[in-house]
Design a protein around this motif. Structure first.
Motif, PDB file in Angstrom:
ATOM      1  N   VAL A 129       0.855  -1.181   0.000  1.00 18.11           N
ATOM      2  CA  VAL A 129       0.000   0.000   0.000  1.00 18.11           C
ATOM      3  C   VAL A 129       0.892   1.232   0.000  1.00 18.11           C
ATOM      4  CG1 VAL A 129      -1.936   1.162   1.114  1.00 18.11           C
ATOM      5  CG2 VAL A 129      -1.614  -1.289   1.454  1.00 18.11           C
ATOM      6  N   TYR A 130       0.549   2.211  -0.803  1.00 17.62           N
ATOM      7  CA  TYR A 130       1.326   3.445  -0.900  1.00 17.62           C
ATOM      8  C   TYR A 130       0.479   4.609  -0.395  1.00 17.62           C
ATOM      9  CZ  TYR A 130       5.336   6.024  -2.788  1.00 17.62           C
ATOM     10  OH  TYR A 130       6.483   6.769  -2.925  1.00 17.62           O
ATOM     11  N   THR A 158      -6.296  12.027   7.168  1.00 15.83           N
ATOM     12  CA  THR A 158      -7.260  11.032   6.692  1.00 15.83           C
ATOM     13  C   THR A 158      -6.849  10.524   5.315  1.00 15.83           C
ATOM     14  OG1 THR A 158      -9.031  12.167   7.882  1.00 15.83           O
ATOM     15  CG2 THR A 158      -9.677  10.558   6.209  1.00 15.83           C
ATOM     16  N   PRO A 159      -6.438   9.256   5.177  1.00 17.98           N
ATOM     17  CA  PRO A 159      -6.089   8.718   3.858  1.00 17.98           C
ATOM     18  C   PRO A 159      -7.327   8.587   2.970  1.00 17.98           C
ATOM     19  CG  PRO A 159      -5.103   7.413   5.624  1.00 17.98           C
ATOM     20  CD  PRO A 159      -6.132   8.305   6.258  1.00 17.98           C
ATOM     21  N   GLN A 160      -7.184   8.972   1.721  1.00 21.64           N
ATOM     22  CA  GLN A 160      -8.260   8.865   0.744  1.00 21.64           C
ATOM     23  C   GLN A 160      -7.838   7.902  -0.369  1.00 21.64           C
ATOM     24  OE1 GLN A 160     -11.134  10.230   1.249  1.00 21.64           O
ATOM     25  NE2 GLN A 160     -10.571  11.558   2.965  1.00 21.64           N
ATOM     26  N   LEU A 173      -9.799  -2.233  -0.408  1.00 23.54           N
ATOM     27  CA  LEU A 173      -9.163  -2.467   0.883  1.00 23.54           C
ATOM     28  C   LEU A 173      -9.928  -1.769   1.997  1.00 23.54           C
ATOM     29  CD1 LEU A 173      -6.839  -3.574   2.593  1.00 23.54           C
ATOM     30  CD2 LEU A 173      -5.488  -1.554   1.941  1.00 23.54           C
ATOM     31  N   VAL A 174     -10.380  -0.545   1.736  1.00 19.11           N
ATOM     32  CA  VAL A 174     -11.156   0.184   2.736  1.00 19.11           C
ATOM     33  C   VAL A 174     -12.461  -0.559   3.036  1.00 19.11           C
ATOM     34  CG1 VAL A 174     -12.402   2.312   3.242  1.00 19.11           C
ATOM     35  CG2 VAL A 174     -10.148   2.413   2.138  1.00 19.11           C
ATOM     36  N   ALA A 175     -13.073  -1.086   2.005  1.00 19.66           N
ATOM     37  CA  ALA A 175     -14.361  -1.754   2.173  1.00 19.66           C
ATOM     38  C   ALA A 175     -14.236  -3.073   2.931  1.00 19.66           C
ATOM     39  CB  ALA A 175     -15.008  -1.994   0.808  1.00 19.66           C
ATOM     40  N   THR A 176     -13.177  -3.822   2.696  1.00 18.78           N
ATOM     41  CA  THR A 176     -13.062  -5.169   3.262  1.00 18.78           C
ATOM     42  C   THR A 176     -12.161  -5.232   4.491  1.00 18.78           C
ATOM     43  OG1 THR A 176     -11.194  -5.748   1.809  1.00 18.78           O
ATOM     44  CG2 THR A 176     -13.425  -6.188   1.003  1.00 18.78           C
ATOM     45  N   GLY A 177     -11.231  -4.280   4.636  1.00 19.58           N
ATOM     46  CA  GLY A 177     -10.248  -4.366   5.703  1.00 19.58           C
ATOM     47  C   GLY A 177      -9.218  -5.426   5.385  1.00 19.58           C
ATOM     48  N   ALA A 215      -8.001  -0.721  -6.090  1.00 17.95           N
ATOM     49  CA  ALA A 215      -7.447  -1.612  -5.068  1.00 17.95           C
ATOM     50  C   ALA A 215      -7.572  -0.995  -3.679  1.00 17.95           C
ATOM     51  CB  ALA A 215      -5.982  -1.919  -5.384  1.00 17.95           C
ATOM     52  N   ALA A 216      -7.331   0.321  -3.581  1.00 18.48           N
ATOM     53  CA  ALA A 216      -7.441   0.996  -2.291  1.00 18.48           C
ATOM     54  C   ALA A 216      -8.889   1.054  -1.815  1.00 18.48           C
ATOM     55  CB  ALA A 216      -6.860   2.408  -2.393  1.00 18.48           C
TER      56      ALA A 216
END
Length: 234
Positions: free
Chosen positions: A185-186, A215-217, A226-230, A222-223
């Motif tokens: 993750v970047y 707050t990362p956006q 990742l936010v949706a699933t953890g 892919a990002a």
């Protein structure tokens, strides 16, 4: 609420009333280090990872994570490292219905305002924990730019510079992650060059932009996923 203690600056003699901030565990419980009321603060003259972070155990789920070591900025300009006790404390929520607090949906992310590069690293470390990654720490391998963080199942790059992350930056992170058989993750303050975003999409690298609120956006698919699933590690 965490306990408060009087903190006197060794440089100017000013006295402050300080309470350690609480951070949310992945289970939703706020945790805070227990302050050492009998010890004096020390001025921060240089930084190391071991001194900047402290391990706190969640009393609800038993999870141990590293959180920023309590610090206080004095008006004279001195940054004070507030001493913590050997036994670290968890703030247990009160549940009048007797429900088990160890199983909860993920709570809203609590950001940390970014003023320095260290703040950016702190914000990303907290965000990775919020996503469910365990044992966040400094990465063993250095990248060409920025600061690397690692946890079980992920390698993250924090780029606090004022230039957009380049194609080479993204590819170097991906190659390092491939050698460790982990996801990557970047996180960038200045965004990404167009070819870097295109390459990240092809490689499956999650890209986030950090704003100054901490707050990362997500900026690619892919990002967002990742936010949706953890992480699936919590």
């Amino acid at each position: 609420m965490s306990e408060s203690m009087a903190v006197r600056c060794p440089d100017c003699g000013r006295e402050h009333l300080y309470a350690a901030p609480a951070y949310p565990c992945a289970c939703g419980t706020p945790v805070a280090p227990s302050l050492n009321l009998g010890a004096a603060p020390t001025a921060v003259t240089h930084r190391t990872w071991d001194e900047d972070w402290v391990t706190v155990r969640c009393g609800s789920c038993g999870r141990e994570d590293q959180w920023p070591h309590p610090e206080l900025g004095c008006a004279c300009g001195t940054v004070l490292r507030v001493p913590v006790a050997g036994a670290l404390r968890t703030l247990r929520p009160r549940d009048p219905h007797g429900a088990d607090p160890s199983v909860r949906p993920r709570t809203a992310f609590q950001p940390v305002t970014i003023r320095t590069a260290r703040d950016a690293v702190t914000a990303v470390a907290l965000y990775l924990r919020w996503l469910g990654y365990r044992d966040v720490r400094r990465a063993d391998q250095r990248q060409p730019s920025g600061i690397g963080l690692a946890a079980r199942g992920v390698l993250a790059q924090v780029d606090p510079s004022v230039r957009p992350a380049s194609l080479r930056d993204v590819e170097c992170l991906w190659l390092t992650a491939m050698t460790e058989s982990t996801d990557c993750v970047y996180f960038s303050l200045a965004g990404y060059a167009n070819d870097a975003r295109d390459r990240a999409d092809g490689l499956g690298v999650s890209l986030f932009v950090l704003d100054l609120t901490g707050t990362p956006q997500p900026v690619n698919g892919a990002a967002t996923e990742l936010v949706a699933t953890g992480s699936g590690e919590a």
